[in-house]
Scaffold this motif. Structure first.
Motif, mmCIF file in Angstrom:
data_model
loop_
_atom_site.group_PDB
_atom_site.id
_atom_site.type_symbol
_atom_site.label_atom_id
_atom_site.label_comp_id
_atom_site.label_asym_id
_atom_site.label_seq_id
_atom_site.Cartn_x
_atom_site.Cartn_y
_atom_site.Cartn_z
ATOM 1 N N ALA A 255 0.870 -1.172 0.000
ATOM 2 C CA ALA A 255 0.000 0.000 0.000
ATOM 3 C C ALA A 255 0.907 1.222 0.000
ATOM 4 O O ALA A 255 1.446 1.616 1.030
ATOM 5 N N VAL A 256 1.074 1.834 -1.174
ATOM 6 C CA VAL A 256 2.066 2.881 -1.412
ATOM 7 C C VAL A 256 1.381 4.245 -1.347
ATOM 8 O O VAL A 256 0.325 4.436 -1.954
ATOM 9 N N SER A 257 1.991 5.182 -0.610
ATOM 10 C CA SER A 257 1.366 6.497 -0.422
ATOM 11 C C SER A 257 -0.121 6.325 -0.121
ATOM 12 O O SER A 257 -0.987 6.952 -0.738
ATOM 13 N N THR A 258 -0.408 5.479 0.849
ATOM 14 C CA THR A 258 -1.791 5.097 1.139
ATOM 15 C C THR A 258 -2.600 6.293 1.611
ATOM 16 O O THR A 258 -2.186 7.011 2.518
ATOM 17 N N HIS A 259 -3.790 6.468 1.023
ATOM 18 C CA HIS A 259 -4.623 7.626 1.367
ATOM 19 C C HIS A 259 -5.380 7.337 2.672
ATOM 20 O O HIS A 259 -6.611 7.219 2.700
ATOM 21 N N THR A 260 -4.626 7.225 3.745
ATOM 22 C CA THR A 260 -5.199 6.861 5.039
ATOM 23 C C THR A 260 -6.220 7.861 5.587
ATOM 24 O O THR A 260 -7.073 7.451 6.402
ATOM 25 N N PRO A 261 -6.213 9.152 5.190
ATOM 26 C CA PRO A 261 -7.284 10.045 5.672
ATOM 27 C C PRO A 261 -8.666 9.695 5.127
ATOM 28 O O PRO A 261 -9.666 10.239 5.615
ATOM 29 N N LEU A 262 -8.734 8.856 4.117
ATOM 30 C CA LEU A 262 -9.971 8.387 3.486
ATOM 31 C C LEU A 262 -10.677 9.456 2.646
ATOM 32 O O LEU A 262 -11.277 9.143 1.614
ATOM 33 N N ILE A 263 -10.666 10.707 3.080
ATOM 34 C CA ILE A 263 -11.365 11.776 2.377
ATOM 35 C C ILE A 263 -10.383 12.890 2.035
ATOM 36 O O ILE A 263 -9.199 12.818 2.369
ATOM 37 N N ASP A 264 -10.869 13.936 1.389
ATOM 38 C CA ASP A 264 -10.043 15.095 1.048
ATOM 39 C C ASP A 264 -9.507 15.725 2.332
ATOM 40 O O ASP A 264 -10.286 16.120 3.210
ATOM 41 N N PRO A 265 -8.180 15.842 2.482
ATOM 42 C CA PRO A 265 -7.628 16.413 3.720
ATOM 43 C C PRO A 265 -8.147 17.818 4.030
ATOM 44 O O PRO A 265 -8.180 18.214 5.201
ATOM 45 N N ASP A 266 -8.556 18.573 3.014
ATOM 46 C CA ASP A 266 -9.092 19.913 3.270
ATOM 47 C C ASP A 266 -10.347 19.854 4.137
ATOM 48 O O ASP A 266 -10.626 20.782 4.908
ATOM 49 N N MET A 267 -11.112 18.778 4.008
ATOM 50 C CA MET A 267 -12.332 18.633 4.795
ATOM 51 C C MET A 267 -12.037 18.404 6.270
ATOM 52 O O MET A 267 -12.849 18.741 7.139
ATOM 53 N N GLY B 24 5.344 9.638 1.377
ATOM 54 C CA GLY B 24 6.322 10.700 1.328
ATOM 55 C C GLY B 24 5.954 11.802 2.308
ATOM 56 O O GLY B 24 5.155 11.606 3.227
ATOM 57 N N THR B 25 6.529 13.004 2.077
ATOM 58 C CA THR B 25 6.235 14.127 2.970
ATOM 59 C C THR B 25 5.852 15.383 2.201
ATOM 60 O O THR B 25 5.696 16.448 2.809
ATOM 61 N N ALA B 26 5.692 15.277 0.888
ATOM 62 C CA ALA B 26 5.359 16.450 0.068
ATOM 63 C C ALA B 26 4.041 16.222 -0.674
ATOM 64 O O ALA B 26 3.551 15.098 -0.760
ATOM 65 N N THR B 27 3.493 17.306 -1.200
ATOM 66 C CA THR B 27 2.189 17.337 -1.870
ATOM 67 C C THR B 27 1.160 16.590 -1.017
ATOM 68 O O THR B 27 1.120 16.759 0.196
ATOM 69 N N LEU B 28 0.339 15.735 -1.603
ATOM 70 C CA LEU B 28 -0.732 15.096 -0.840
ATOM 71 C C LEU B 28 -0.201 14.224 0.294
ATOM 72 O O LEU B 28 -0.845 14.079 1.348
ATOM 73 N N ASP B 29 0.978 13.657 0.106
ATOM 74 C CA ASP B 29 1.537 12.771 1.129
ATOM 75 C C ASP B 29 1.825 13.483 2.448
ATOM 76 O O ASP B 29 1.949 12.833 3.488
ATOM 77 N N GLN B 30 1.930 14.795 2.422
ATOM 78 C CA GLN B 30 2.257 15.523 3.652
ATOM 79 C C GLN B 30 1.166 15.380 4.721
ATOM 80 O O GLN B 30 1.417 15.617 5.903
ATOM 81 N N TYR B 31 -0.037 14.958 4.338
ATOM 82 C CA TYR B 31 -1.150 14.839 5.283
ATOM 83 C C TYR B 31 -1.263 13.454 5.914
ATOM 84 O O TYR B 31 -2.117 13.235 6.782
ATOM 85 N N GLY C 155 -9.839 19.734 8.253
ATOM 86 C CA GLY C 155 -9.641 20.929 9.049
ATOM 87 C C GLY C 155 -10.912 21.721 9.273
ATOM 88 O O GLY C 155 -10.945 22.621 10.120
ATOM 89 N N LYS C 156 -11.951 21.410 8.523
ATOM 90 C CA LYS C 156 -13.211 22.161 8.621
ATOM 91 C C LYS C 156 -14.220 21.506 9.555
ATOM 92 O O LYS C 156 -15.272 22.078 9.840
ATOM 93 N N ALA C 157 -13.929 20.301 10.011
ATOM 94 C CA ALA C 157 -14.868 19.569 10.861
ATOM 95 C C ALA C 157 -14.134 19.069 12.096
ATOM 96 O O ALA C 157 -13.446 18.037 12.029
ATOM 97 N N PRO C 158 -14.237 19.776 13.204
ATOM 98 C CA PRO C 158 -13.549 19.348 14.438
ATOM 99 C C PRO C 158 -13.932 17.921 14.828
ATOM 100 O O PRO C 158 -15.098 17.545 14.800
ATOM 101 N N GLY C 159 -12.931 17.147 15.152
ATOM 102 C CA GLY C 159 -13.173 15.778 15.576
ATOM 103 C C GLY C 159 -13.200 14.763 14.465
ATOM 104 O O GLY C 159 -13.165 13.552 14.729
ATOM 105 N N LEU C 160 -13.252 15.220 13.205
ATOM 106 C CA LEU C 160 -13.346 14.274 12.094
ATOM 107 C C LEU C 160 -12.072 13.448 11.959
ATOM 108 O O LEU C 160 -12.130 12.239 11.717
ATOM 109 N N ALA C 161 -10.927 14.089 12.125
ATOM 110 C CA ALA C 161 -9.662 13.351 12.021
ATOM 111 C C ALA C 161 -9.598 12.242 13.069
ATOM 112 O O ALA C 161 -9.212 11.104 12.773
ATOM 113 N N ALA C 162 -9.988 12.563 14.290
ATOM 114 C CA ALA C 162 -9.965 11.558 15.357
ATOM 115 C C ALA C 162 -10.938 10.424 15.067
ATOM 116 O O ALA C 162 -10.664 9.257 15.385
#
Length: 302
Positions: free
Chosen positions: A193-205, A241-248, A207-214
């Motif tokens: 599982a390479v650069s796995t999108h573990t946040p499941l959703i758009d990372p921008d979302m 990685g640590t850049a672009t989308l991977d930074q999240y 920061g807009k919903a407290p508690g969603l990350a947890a």
């Protein structure tokens, strides 16, 4: 005359197909799917496949086939060069020859098709589906395990056991790869599982919903505990990685890492890596694919 005869022999040898480098060959075909209609796949058969007709081969199933091999089919004019990574490892004797099966992604429905349906809670799942459309991950896992793999095992000389069957992908393709390893250990014994999108959703979302990350981090803990379980002969590679989308990804990957280790996976079965400065794109994945394959497939001995 003797010199001329030797020269002619060299010409014949150079023109002979047997003297040409065997870099494997590609086969393209459409595979019927009860859930999605025909799905296009591209197979890479390794060097020697057509000559050594008594040999059977492990298989790696990979997502996003458009971006694996051919620049003219790729979405961003960048490819993983998966066949080149495999060739290098096979020729160096680090792994046994293996088949790659690249599965096309469906375009605009890629997010839904690669989504790991059971990872989030039901309310979260309904929230995501409301915005994205019906989530297809379970149907896609069933396609790979129950329709595609039996066809590949029937038509090609494979080693069909789970320990000789791997699955790999990046981003959402990474999500569906670890999900498949957890859902169908009877079929797939290894996953990358390479650069796995573990946040499941758009990372921008997030920061807009407290508690969603947890909430998402808790979903990962719960799912892995109940579904992934102990390794039982399986192997798993994850990275980012640590850049672009991977930074999240780090806060979510750290939760995944901790839970997998808690389930008894050691460094022999689970490898997790961070690549400082690496971006979320095919050239970055191509650069580390030999390392990924080299570790994941190391018990496929020549």
């Amino acid at each position: 005359m003797r010199g001329l005869f030797a020269f002619l022999l060299l010409l014949v040898a150079a023109a002979s197909p047997a003297a040409a480098a065997d870099d494997g060959r590609f086969v393209e075909r459409d595979v019927a799917s009860s859930a999605f209609g025909p799905i296009h796949v591209t197979l890479w058969l390794p060097p020697g496949y057509d000559r050594d007709t008594g040999r059977r081969y492990p298989v790696v199933y990979m997502q996003d086939a458009q971006n694996l091999f051919f620049l003219d089919r790729s979405n961003f004019r960048k490819v993983w060069a998966a066949d080149k990574a495999a060739l290098g490892l096979i020729r160096s004797g680090k792994v046994a020859p293996f088949i790659i099966v690249g599965i096309d992604q469906p375009g605009k429905e890629r997010y839904q098709r690669y989504f790991p349906v059971k990872v989030p809670s039901e309310p979260m799942r309904e929230f995501i589906a409301k915005g994205a459309g019906p989530l297809q991950g379970d149907g896609y896992v069933a396609f790979m395990a129950d329709e595609l793999k039996p066809l590949i095992d029937r038509d090609y000389r494979t080693r069909p056991q789970p320990r000789f069957t791997a699955i790999a992908g990046s981003s959402m393709g990474g999500l569906i790869s670890i999900y498949t390893l957890a859902e169908r250990p009877d079929v797939f014994g290894k996953a990358a599982a390479v650069s796995t999108h573990t946040p499941l959703i758009d990372p921008d979302m997030l920061g807009k919903a407290p508690g969603l990350a947890a909430t998402i981090q808790g979903s990962w803990r719960n799912y892995l505990y109940h579904q992934l379980g102990a390794p039982k002969g399986r192997k798993l590679w994850m990275d980012h990685g640590t850049a672009t989308l991977d930074q999240y990804y780090a806060p979510y990957q750290s939760v995944v890492d901790a839970e997998i280790h808690r389930l008894g996976w050691t460094d022999k079965q689970f490898r997790t890596r961070v690549y400082p400065g690496a971006e979320h794109e095919e050239n970055a994945w191509a650069r580390r694919l030999p390392e990924i394959f080299g570790w994941l497939l190391s018990d496929w001995k020549p």
